[in-house]
Design a protein around this motif. Structure first.
Motif, PDB file in Angstrom:
ATOM      1  N   MET A  15       0.961  -1.085   0.082  1.00  0.00           N
ATOM      2  CA  MET A  15       0.206   0.034  -0.156  1.00  0.00           C
ATOM      3  C   MET A  15       0.751   1.190   0.025  1.00  0.00           C
ATOM      4  O   MET A  15       1.696   1.461   0.912  1.00  0.00           O
ATOM      5  CB  MET A  15      -1.037  -0.074   1.244  1.00  0.00           C
ATOM      6  N   HIS A  16       0.647   2.044  -0.972  1.00  0.00           N
ATOM      7  CA  HIS A  16       1.249   3.327  -1.079  1.00  0.00           C
ATOM      8  C   HIS A  16       0.245   4.448  -0.555  1.00  0.00           C
ATOM      9  O   HIS A  16      -0.756   4.629  -1.271  1.00  0.00           O
ATOM     10  CB  HIS A  16       1.684   3.846  -2.474  1.00  0.00           C
ATOM     11  N   TRP A  17       0.282   4.976   0.679  1.00  0.00           N
ATOM     12  CA  TRP A  17      -0.579   5.692   1.251  1.00  0.00           C
ATOM     13  C   TRP A  17       0.298   6.891   1.728  1.00  0.00           C
ATOM     14  O   TRP A  17       0.992   6.826   2.652  1.00  0.00           O
ATOM     15  CB  TRP A  17      -1.311   4.968   2.307  1.00  0.00           C
ATOM     16  N   SER A  26       1.129  11.281  -9.069  1.00  0.00           N
ATOM     17  CA  SER A  26       2.162  10.203  -8.638  1.00  0.00           C
ATOM     18  C   SER A  26       2.686  10.626  -7.284  1.00  0.00           C
ATOM     19  O   SER A  26       3.324  11.654  -7.051  1.00  0.00           O
ATOM     20  CB  SER A  26       3.186  10.442  -9.546  1.00  0.00           C
ATOM     21  N   GLU A  27       3.132   9.589  -6.454  1.00  0.00           N
ATOM     22  CA  GLU A  27       3.770   9.797  -5.096  1.00  0.00           C
ATOM     23  C   GLU A  27       5.290  10.281  -5.388  1.00  0.00           C
ATOM     24  O   GLU A  27       6.010   9.873  -6.571  1.00  0.00           O
ATOM     25  CB  GLU A  27       3.996   8.282  -4.350  1.00  0.00           C
ATOM     26  N   SER A  28       5.535  11.327  -4.747  1.00  0.00           N
ATOM     27  CA  SER A  28       6.978  11.905  -4.780  1.00  0.00           C
ATOM     28  C   SER A  28       7.411  12.519  -6.206  1.00  0.00           C
ATOM     29  O   SER A  28       7.714  13.410  -6.335  1.00  0.00           O
ATOM     30  CB  SER A  28       7.858  10.942  -4.043  1.00  0.00           C
ATOM     31  N   TRP A  29       7.324  11.512  -7.153  1.00  0.00           N
ATOM     32  CA  TRP A  29       7.717  11.881  -8.378  1.00  0.00           C
ATOM     33  C   TRP A  29       7.187  12.836  -9.160  1.00  0.00           C
ATOM     34  O   TRP A  29       7.898  13.540 -10.011  1.00  0.00           O
ATOM     35  CB  TRP A  29       7.569  10.547  -9.243  1.00  0.00           C
ATOM     36  N   SER A  30       6.115  13.222  -8.717  1.00  0.00           N
ATOM     37  CA  SER A  30       5.173  14.267  -9.536  1.00  0.00           C
ATOM     38  C   SER A  30       5.960  15.532  -9.244  1.00  0.00           C
ATOM     39  O   SER A  30       6.341  16.335 -10.339  1.00  0.00           O
ATOM     40  CB  SER A  30       3.670  14.358  -8.980  1.00  0.00           C
ATOM     41  N   LYS A  75       6.960   5.963   5.129  1.00  0.00           N
ATOM     42  CA  LYS A  75       7.392   7.336   4.476  1.00  0.00           C
ATOM     43  C   LYS A  75       8.002   7.229   3.240  1.00  0.00           C
ATOM     44  O   LYS A  75       9.040   6.439   2.855  1.00  0.00           O
ATOM     45  CB  LYS A  75       8.754   7.795   5.293  1.00  0.00           C
ATOM     46  N   HIS A  76       7.444   7.844   2.148  1.00  0.00           N
ATOM     47  CA  HIS A  76       8.112   7.912   0.843  1.00  0.00           C
ATOM     48  C   HIS A  76       8.953   8.870   0.538  1.00  0.00           C
ATOM     49  O   HIS A  76       9.559   9.619   1.406  1.00  0.00           O
ATOM     50  CB  HIS A  76       6.786   7.935  -0.278  1.00  0.00           C
ATOM     51  N   HIS A  77       9.524   9.047  -0.770  1.00  0.00           N
ATOM     52  CA  HIS A  77      10.475   9.878  -1.007  1.00  0.00           C
ATOM     53  C   HIS A  77      10.378  11.386  -0.426  1.00  0.00           C
ATOM     54  O   HIS A  77      11.177  12.168  -0.435  1.00  0.00           O
ATOM     55  CB  HIS A  77      11.129   9.850  -2.527  1.00  0.00           C
ATOM     56  N   ASP A  78       8.982  11.655  -0.505  1.00  0.00           N
ATOM     57  CA  ASP A  78       8.695  13.171  -0.268  1.00  0.00           C
ATOM     58  C   ASP A  78       9.001  13.480   1.288  1.00  0.00           C
ATOM     59  O   ASP A  78       8.457  14.593   1.537  1.00  0.00           O
ATOM     60  CB  ASP A  78       7.074  13.412  -0.513  1.00  0.00           C
ATOM     61  N   PHE A 187      12.410  -1.787   2.341  1.00  0.00           N
ATOM     62  CA  PHE A 187      13.300  -0.356   1.965  1.00  0.00           C
ATOM     63  C   PHE A 187      13.219  -0.166   0.280  1.00  0.00           C
ATOM     64  O   PHE A 187      12.953  -0.567  -0.647  1.00  0.00           O
ATOM     65  CB  PHE A 187      14.667  -0.473   2.310  1.00  0.00           C
ATOM     66  N   ASP A 188      13.339   1.258   0.102  1.00  0.00           N
ATOM     67  CA  ASP A 188      13.183   1.797  -1.100  1.00  0.00           C
ATOM     68  C   ASP A 188      14.229   3.169  -1.178  1.00  0.00           C
ATOM     69  O   ASP A 188      14.599   3.786   0.026  1.00  0.00           O
ATOM     70  CB  ASP A 188      11.925   2.333  -1.704  1.00  0.00           C
ATOM     71  N   GLY A 189      14.667   3.446  -2.392  1.00  0.00           N
ATOM     72  CA  GLY A 189      15.765   4.874  -2.399  1.00  0.00           C
ATOM     73  C   GLY A 189      16.836   4.515  -2.036  1.00  0.00           C
ATOM     74  O   GLY A 189      17.646   5.426  -1.545  1.00  0.00           O
ATOM     75  N   PRO A 229      12.453  -7.440  -8.100  1.00  0.00           N
ATOM     76  CA  PRO A 229      12.237  -6.681  -9.328  1.00  0.00           C
ATOM     77  C   PRO A 229      10.542  -6.035  -9.283  1.00  0.00           C
ATOM     78  O   PRO A 229       9.822  -6.468  -8.548  1.00  0.00           O
ATOM     79  CB  PRO A 229      12.034  -7.997 -10.181  1.00  0.00           C
ATOM     80  N   GLU A 230      10.480  -5.103 -10.101  1.00  0.00           N
ATOM     81  CA  GLU A 230       9.262  -4.047  -9.927  1.00  0.00           C
ATOM     82  C   GLU A 230       8.712  -3.871 -11.426  1.00  0.00           C
ATOM     83  O   GLU A 230       9.200  -3.634 -12.336  1.00  0.00           O
ATOM     84  CB  GLU A 230       9.529  -2.996  -9.207  1.00  0.00           C
ATOM     85  N   GLN A 231       7.470  -4.298 -11.489  1.00  0.00           N
ATOM     86  CA  GLN A 231       6.686  -3.707 -12.496  1.00  0.00           C
ATOM     87  C   GLN A 231       6.805  -4.574 -14.098  1.00  0.00           C
ATOM     88  O   GLN A 231       5.873  -4.715 -14.540  1.00  0.00           O
ATOM     89  CB  GLN A 231       6.837  -2.158 -12.977  1.00  0.00           C
TER      90      GLN A 231
END
Ligand code: GLC
Length: 427
Positions: A15-17, A26-30, A75-78, A187-189, A229-231
Motif C-alpha cells: 500500500m502506497h498511502w 504520482s507519489e513524490s515523483w510528481s 514514509k515515501h521519498h517526499d 526499503f526503497d530509494g 524486481p518491480e513492474q
C-alpha cells in the motif's frame, strides 16, 4: 534475516498511502519531475485526513484476498512520515488533519488477522534540507537518476550528510522499536548516493539488534535478504529469494484518473507465474486520503481470494515447479516433489501435453473440482529412459475461466528428463 514464512506466504499486499492521494497524483515523483511545484505538492497535506481509516477492514479484505503479508509506506521519498517521528516535523501527525500515528493501528490490525507486518521506508528524502547539499528547489528535477552524485559534490563527510544519517538512523530506530514485532522492512530509494554515504551495514545491524527476526528487502545497497524486481515480471527467476512488486493499475498510489486496472485473470496469471518460479507477488494498491480502499481494488482482491481459496493446495505449501520446456504454462510442486500442479490459463482444445516426466502418474485431477482426468503417453524412448509425451484429456473437465489447475500425483519423487533426445541405438 530471511525467514521461512516468506517462501510460503506467496502473496502480499503493498500500500502506497500518503498525501499524494489528495490530488491523486504520482507519489513524490510528481514534484521531483516538475509536474507540480513542491509548494503545491505539499499543500496536499491539508486534505489528508484519514477520516475513515479502518485498518481492521483492510486486514479483513487482505485475509479474504488470500494475502499473507502486507507492506505499508511509512514514509515515501517526499519525506512525510505516517507516524509521529521525533526527528523532524514532516509527518501526517504534525502537518495534516489526520493528526495521529497511522502505523500502530495498521500493525495491530494485521497481526490480529495473522497477516505479517511489513513497513516500507524510503531512505532518500528529497525534501529534507540535509539530504543533499543543494536544496531541492534549486537543483532542478530533471535526469536525477542519470546524473548520480551531482547533488553530492562534497562527499559523505560533510556536516549536512552526517546530520542526515543521524536523522535516518533515528527514524529507523523509531520504526524498529515503537511497533512491536516487525516481520519485514521494505526499503526503497537506496540508489544514490552510493554506500560510502549510506553505510548500510550499520543499518542492517541496527535493525537486527531491535528486530532479529525481521526480513529486509534488497534495497539496502547489497545487504538485503531478497530481490525485488518491480513492474516488469521476471522471465527467468532471480538467483536469490525474490518478490515481484507490481501496481494493480499503473500507479503506486491512489490516482483516480488511472482506470487501467489489470483484470482478475491477469492478476491470477501474474501470481501463478511468480510462484511457479519460486517468487512471491506483492500487489500494490493505493488507499484514498480518507483511508478507504477503492472499489476497483477491493473487488479484484476478493475475486483473487475466491480463486486462491479453491486452489490453496497448489499455492501456499508448494515451491517452484518445472523449468521451462515441459509445459505450456507454469507449475508448482509439493515440497517433497511427489505432486505437480499445472496452471492452465487458456481454454484447452481437448488434450494438453506435458513433456519429460519419467514418473508414473498415480492420479490426475482438477484441483478446483476434484474431477479425475485420464492420461495417455505418446512416443518416448524407453531404451534410453526418455519419457514420452503425456497427454491429459480435458475434453469433459470443468474449465476455470481464471485458471484451471491440474494436480498430478506421482509414483515417487519427480524424475525429470532434461536432455536433447538421441538417435536410436537399439530397438
Ligand atoms: C520505485 C519508486 C517508488 C515506488 C517503488 C515501489 O522505486 O521510486 O515510487 O514506491 O518503486 O517499489
Amino acid at each position: 534475516m530471511m525467514q521461512q514464512w516468506f517462501s510460503s506466504a506467496k502473496f502480499g499486499i503493498f500500500m502506497h498511502w500518503g498525501i499524494y492521494a489528495v490530488n491523486g497524483i504520482s507519489e513524490s515523483w510528481s514534484f521531483y519531475r516538475g509536474e507540480i511545484s513542491l509548494d503545491d505538492y505539499m499543500a496536499q497535506c491539508a486534505g489528508f485526513d484519514a477520516s475513515n481509516y479502518d485498518p481492521n477492514a483492510w486486514a479483513e479484505l487482505f485475509e479474504a484476498a488470500g494475502a499473507r503479508y502486507a507492506v505499508l509506506t511509512t514514509k515515501h521519498h517526499d519525506g512525510i512520515a505516517l507516524w509521529d517521528t521525533q526527528q523532524n516535523d514532516a509527518s501526517v501527525v504534525k502537518r495534516t488533519p489526520a493528526a495521529r500515528d497511522l502505523i500502530a493501528p495498521y500493525a495491530d490490525a494485521m497481526r490480529a488477522h495473522g497477516i505479517k507486518v511489513g513497513l516500507y521506508y524510503s531512505h532518500c528524502d528529497w525534501v529534507h534540507p540535509d539530504f543533499s547539499p543543494i536544496p531541492v528547489k534549486e537543483r532542478g528535477f530533471a535526469n536525477h537518476n542519470q546524473t548520480p552524485y551531482l547533488d553530492w559534490p562534497l562527499g559523505p563527510k560533510t556536516e549536512a550528510w552526517q546530520r542526515f544519517l543521524k536523522f535516518h538512523r533515528g527514524q529507523l530506530t523509531e520504526l524498529a522499536t515503537n511497533y512491536g514485532e516487525i516481520d519485514l522492512f521494505w526499503f526503497d530509494g537506496d540508489w544514490i548516493p552510493d554506500n560510502s554515504y549510506w553505510n548500510m551495514i550499520e543499518v542492517r545491524d541496527l535493525l537486527f539488534k531491535h528486530q532479529p527476526t525481521a526480513i529486509n528487502n534488497s534495497r539496502l545497497q547489497g545487504y538485503g535478504d531478497y530481490e525485488t524486481p518491480e513492474q516488469a515480471i521476471p522471465v527467468v527467476a532471480p538467483a536469490k529469494p525474490w518478490e515481484f512488486c507490481v501496481t494493480m493499475n499503473d500507479h503506486w498510489g491512489y490516482v483516480p484518473s488511472d482506470t487501467n486496472y489489470k483484470s482478475v485473470r491477469e492478476l491470477i496469471q501474474i501470481l501463478c507465474e511468480c510462484i511457479g518460479m519460486g517468487g512471491n507477488l506483492l500487489l500494490d494498491i493505493g488507499p484514498r486520503p480518507d483511508g478507504t480502499i477503492p472499489e476497483e481494488a477491493s473487488v479484484r482482491l476478493l475475486a483473487m481470494g475466491d480463486w486462491i481459496k479453491r486452489h490453496e493446495a497448489a499455492i501456499y505449501p508448494t515451491k517452484a515447479g518445472l523449468p521451462p520446456g515441459h509445459l505450456y504454462g507454469t507449475s508448482t510442486m509439493s515440497q517433497d516433489e511427489t505432486e505437480l500442479f499445472l496452471f492452465i490459463f487458456d481454454k484447452p482444445f481437448g488434450e494438453i501435453s506435458l513433456k519429460g516426466v519419467r514418473n508414473q502418474i498415480k492420479r490426475a485431477s482438477i484441483v478446483g473440482t476434484g474431477e479425475e482426468l485420464t492420461t495417455r503417453i505418446s512416443g518416448g524412448a524407453p531404451w534410453a529412459n526418455i519419457p514420452g509425451v503425456m497427454w491429459l484429456d480435458m475434453a469433459t473437465a470443468t474449465i476455470d475461466p481464471l485458471c484451471t489447475v491440474i494436480r498430478l500425483e506421482l509414483d515417487g519423487k519427480l524424475d525429470l528428463y532434461r536432455g536433447a533426445g538421441r538417435a536410436i541405438e537399439q530397438n
